[in-house]
Write a protein that holds these residues in place. Structure first.
Motif, PDB file in Angstrom:
ATOM      1  N   GLU A  61      40.769  35.892  51.081  1.00 17.67           N
ATOM      2  CA  GLU A  61      41.607  35.057  50.118  1.00 17.67           C
ATOM      3  C   GLU A  61      41.862  35.935  48.753  1.00 17.67           C
ATOM      4  OE1 GLU A  61      40.418  31.371  47.683  1.00 17.67           O
ATOM      5  OE2 GLU A  61      40.710  30.598  49.656  1.00 17.67           O
ATOM      6  N   ARG A  63      42.461  35.949  45.013  1.00 21.86           N
ATOM      7  CA  ARG A  63      42.548  35.097  43.954  1.00 21.86           C
ATOM      8  C   ARG A  63      42.667  36.022  42.409  1.00 21.86           C
ATOM      9  NH1 ARG A  63      36.419  32.494  45.397  1.00 21.86           N
ATOM     10  NH2 ARG A  63      36.978  31.649  47.323  1.00 21.86           N
ATOM     11  N   GLN A  70      44.304  40.605  40.263  1.00 25.38           N
ATOM     12  CA  GLN A  70      44.068  39.965  41.488  1.00 25.38           C
ATOM     13  C   GLN A  70      43.018  40.754  42.326  1.00 25.38           C
ATOM     14  OE1 GLN A  70      48.039  40.679  43.329  1.00 25.38           O
ATOM     15  NE2 GLN A  70      48.116  38.496  43.682  1.00 25.38           N
TER      16      GLN A  70
END
Length: 204
Positions: A61, A63, A70
Motif C-alpha cells: 500500500e 502512503r 510517499q
C-alpha cells in the motif's frame, strides 16, 4: 557540438538516430578478473515515485508521511515476508535508509557499467543493478559513441526479476569512445517504486 552532447540531445528529444544494436553476449565473454576491465563505474539509483496498481497487485500500500514523502507498506503476509528477507540482505553503495515502519528513503539501489575493449573493434559491455526488492519489470539500455558512430544496446525485460541482475552485451566500435547506462533506464520494484538508474558512464 561534441558527439556526446549530440547523443544526449537526441535521446532527450527522441530524434531519429542510427544506432548499432546488438544481442546480449555470453557471460563468459567478459573477463573474470575485474582488473582486466577497462572502466568500471557505479552510481546510486534514485526513487521517482510509485505505481499504486503495481504495489496493490503485490500486497503493498502506498502512503504519504507528514512531510509529503510517499512510501510503500507491505500489507499482505507474503509482502511482509518479502520485505523482511530483502531489506536485511541489502548492502553496499546505494543502499536505502529506513525510517521506522518499513519506510524506505534515500537511494533505492545502485547501477553499474563495465566496459572492455576486445581487439580493435569489439566493445564488451556488462551492466548491473542492485535494489532492495525484486522487480516487476526492467527498462534498461547502454548507449555511447566511438569513431564509428553512436550505439544502443538494449537490456529491457517485461518480466519479473530478482533484486540483483547483471546483463552482458557487445557492439562494434572504432577507436576510443564512451558508454553509459541510458538516461531514463529504470526498474519497477514489486512495491511500486520506480527506481531510476544513475546513468553511470565510462570511457574506453
Amino acid at each position: 557540438m561534441s558527439v556526446r552532447k549530440a547523443v544526449l540531445k537526441g535521446l532527450a528529444v527522441a530524434a531519429v538516430l542510427t544506432f548499432v544494436t546488438t544481442a546480449p553476449a555470453a557471460a563468459a565473454d567478459i573477463p573474470s578478473d575485474p582488473t582486466a576491465l577497462k572502466s568500471t563505474v557505479t552510481t546510486a539509483m534514485v526513487s521517482h515515485g510509485f505505481d499504486e496498481n503495481v504495489a496493490r497487485d503485490n500486497g503493498f500500500e502506498i502512503r504519504v508521511n507528514s512531510v509529503g514523502e510517499q512510501y510503500s507498506v507491505p500489507v499482505s503476509e507474503s509482502a511482509k515476508t518479502l520485505v523482511e528477507q530483502n531489506i536485511a540482505a541489502s548492502a553496499g553503495p546505494g543502499s536505502p535508509t529506513t525510517r521506522g515502519s518499513g519506510q524506505v528513503f534515500g537511494p533505492c539501489g545502485s547501477s553499474t557499467i563495465y566496459l572492455y575493449k576486445s581487439g580493435l573493434s569489439v566493445l564488451k559491455i556488462q551492466t548491473s543493478y542492485s535494489v532492495n526488492l525484486p522487480i516487476q519489470f526492467r527498462q534498461w539500455g547502454v548507449v555511447g559513441a566511438s569513431g564509428s558512430g553512436v550505439f544502443n544496446v538494449p537490456f529491457n525485460s517485461p518480466y519479473p526479476g530478482t533484486a540483483f541482475w547483471t546483463g552482458y552485451g557487445q557492439t562494434s566500435v572504432a577507436g576510443g569512445g564512451w558508454g553509459q547506462v541510458a538516461i531514463g533506464s529504470y526498474v519497477m520494484k514489486v512495491d511500486g517504486n520506480i527506481c531510476w538508474a544513475g546513468a553511470p558512464s565510462a570511457g574506453f
